[in-house]
Design an enzyme around this catalytic site. Structure first.
Site, mmCIF file in Angstrom:
data_model
loop_
_atom_site.group_PDB
_atom_site.id
_atom_site.type_symbol
_atom_site.label_atom_id
_atom_site.label_comp_id
_atom_site.label_asym_id
_atom_site.label_seq_id
_atom_site.Cartn_x
_atom_site.Cartn_y
_atom_site.Cartn_z
ATOM 1 C CE1 TYR A 1 11.790 2.094 -4.122
ATOM 2 C CE2 TYR A 1 10.315 0.975 -5.637
ATOM 3 C CZ TYR A 1 11.403 1.767 -5.406
ATOM 4 O OH TYR A 1 12.127 2.258 -6.463
ATOM 5 C CB CYS B 1 -0.344 1.844 18.734
ATOM 6 S SG CYS B 1 -0.498 0.570 19.959
ATOM 7 C CD GLU B 2 -0.006 5.612 12.665
ATOM 8 O OE1 GLU B 2 0.922 5.641 13.497
ATOM 9 O OE2 GLU B 2 0.058 6.133 11.561
ATOM 10 C CB SER C 1 7.376 4.921 -9.019
ATOM 11 O OG SER C 1 8.723 4.554 -8.937
ATOM 12 C CD GLU D 1 18.607 5.347 -13.349
ATOM 13 O OE1 GLU D 1 19.745 5.832 -13.354
ATOM 14 O OE2 GLU D 1 17.599 5.955 -12.924
#
Ligand code: LLP
Length: 472
Positions: A419, A389-390, A236, A314
């Site tokens: 995505y 929280c990260e 990709s 595709e």
């Protein structure tokens, strides 16, 4: 003044002359600043959108998505016709799928590629003709396969020997014949982030060449299966034609061998065409890509003395990615002195890794602009972060934003159509955002935003929550 060499800034990021500009190719082509300096997409202002639908919000420019779908179809059809074959373009629904988007792409003459029973259900609910659907997946369940065969899905892309036997049993039971492609691993490693490359030998998708021959032989002896050809997807966010050329060349060797045992009418080379996330990304124009890839296949066929098979592709990201812009509201800002004399401004917005996991998952880079007005301040090195929280909850790792940016401003992040919402989660019980289509000055909700009530409804421990009924 910024220091001449600033270790906080990656080499590719330059200080913009104007921190309000909208880079060509990164934003939908309808994006501009109106007379008040507010960002407009397809004639709808970011402030009006935020007022009507709240933030965060994914905005999809319908004409951008349709235009890209149409350009892919016409470019591949034209290139194929020049080499006396045909091309079909499937929209890869995993990039983003809802019934409205499925209808847009079908309207533009595309087919739809799905990879789960859920995506299949959305495509069918949109009225996509089952015969124009391709069904992917390395672990399709018996129930999913049965449903696909029953509704008459056009092509199932088989991924394992076990799946072939499952399909043999299902087609025998239903007394039908199912067209299948066999997904192979060409061994070509696309130049992209490692997690995105799906053509490594040590990975879960497809058959290595030697096993593919056995698989095709088995399919050919089963009365319920019709072998239509090979499928190969190399990865990709790929720029240029070289990876596709190399992969096609290898797959054509196998294709040629298989011709000794019967017809091999099709070749599907998958998707993976890259888009611009920041101004330094330079994707190959669609026409050039299509012409280059199809010419490479045709040359490969000529060299092997075989006719050019019917081709399919595709694309997912390259159709819907650039059509999307996420709008957030700025909540807090904080200047952090990282090294003496070097500050980074942390700009916290009201979403984050729950609506865009790509920076955390892949180290993906994005860009951002102040959307509710044109800023007047000088460019300030900033990092846009979410509310989770990260510390890895980053939306835009490196960007220059006007230094008068303040709480309550709207911030827009382009190229979020692919995505982002499709990978969205409820981490920290943050509801997923709505998706709104814009076109010619109008906006329409195409996917409703979640509410806290939606989240509570799944909690079986709450009296009256529908979740308790659902799981009995
Ligand atoms: N066909 C097959 C068989 C695929 O596996 C994929 C993507 C596509 C087509 C569409 O690829 P596209 O044209 O959209 O690049 N979540 C990752 C991307 C995963 C792609 C998986 N397969 C990301 O956010 O970058």
């Amino acid at each position: 003044m910024l220091p001449a060499v600033d270790s906080l800034v990656p080499e590719w990021l330059v200080v913009p002359d104007d921190p309000n500009d909208l880079a060509d190719g990164v934003w939908p082509s309808s994006a501009r600043r109106n007379a008040d300096g507010v960002l407009d997409v397809a004639g709808v202002s970011a402030t009006a959108l935020a007022q009507t639908y709240g933030t965060p919000l994914l905005v999809l420019d319908e004409d951008e998505a349709r235009g890209r779908a149409r350009r892919f179809r016409t470019a591949f059809e034209r290139a194929a016709a020049e080499h006396n074959t045909t091309a079909q373009v499937y929209y890869a629904g995993k990039a983003f799928l809802c019934t409205t988007v499925a209808r847009w792409v079908v309207d533009e003459g595309l087919r739809v590629d799905v990879c789960t029973g859920g995506e299949l259900a959305v495509a069918l609910a949109a009225g996509v003709a089952p015969g124009t659907i391709g069904f992917h997946g390395n672990n399709k369940s018996v129930v999913e396969l049965e449903r696909a065969v029953e509704v008459g899905v056009g092509t199932i892309i088989v991924d394992s020997a076990i799946e072939i036997e499952r399909l043999a049993a299902i087609t025998a039971r239903l007394d039908v014949r199912q067209r299948v492609l066999v997904r192979v691993i060409s061994g070509v490693h696309a130049e992209t982030h490692d997690f995105l490359a799906t053509a490594h030998e040590d990975q879960k998708f497809g058959f290595p060449f030697a096993e593919a021959e056995t698989a095709v032989a088995r399919i050919r002896e089963l009365p319920g299966l019709e072998f239509a050809g090979l499928h190969c997807h190399i990865g990709s966010q790929i720029f240029g034609v070289a990876g596709f050329r190399e992969s096609a060349s290898r797959v054509l060797d196998l294709h040629t061998t298989l011709l000794e045992g019967g017809a091999v009418p099709q070749l599907n080379l998958g998707g993976g065409f890259g888009i611009a996330y920041t101004r330094v990304d330079d994707p190959t124009p669609i026409d050039e890509l299509a012409a280059g890839i199809v010419a490479a296949v045709a040359e490969g066929c000529a060299a092997r003395g075989i006719s050019v098979p019917a081709l399919s592709f595709e694309p997912g990201r390259a159709i819907i990615g650039t059509a999307g812009v996420t709008i957030y509201e700025v909540g807090t800002t904080k200047d952090v002195t990282v090294e003496s004399g070097q500050d980074r401004r942390y700009v916290s917005v009201d979403g984050g890794m729950s609506d865009n996991a790509r920076p955390a998952l892949y180290g993906a880079q994005y860009s951002a602009r102040l959307a509710s007005r044109a800023g007047t301040g000088a460019p300030q090195l900033s990092r846009v972060v979410g509310k989770h929280c990260e510390s890895g909850d980053i939306v835009v790792d490196h960007e220059y934003l006007p230094n008068d940016l303040a709480p309550g401003d709207l911030l827009a992040v382009p190229a979020t159509g692919a995505y982002c919402v499709s990978l969205a989660s409820n981490y920290n019980h943050v509801p997923r955002p709505p998706v709104v289509a814009v076109r010619k000055g109008n906006s329409t909700v195409i996917v409703h935003g979640e509410t806290i009530d939606d989240l509570l409804a799944r909690d079986a421990g709450i009296d009256g929550a529908s979740g308790s009924a659902r799981h009995q």
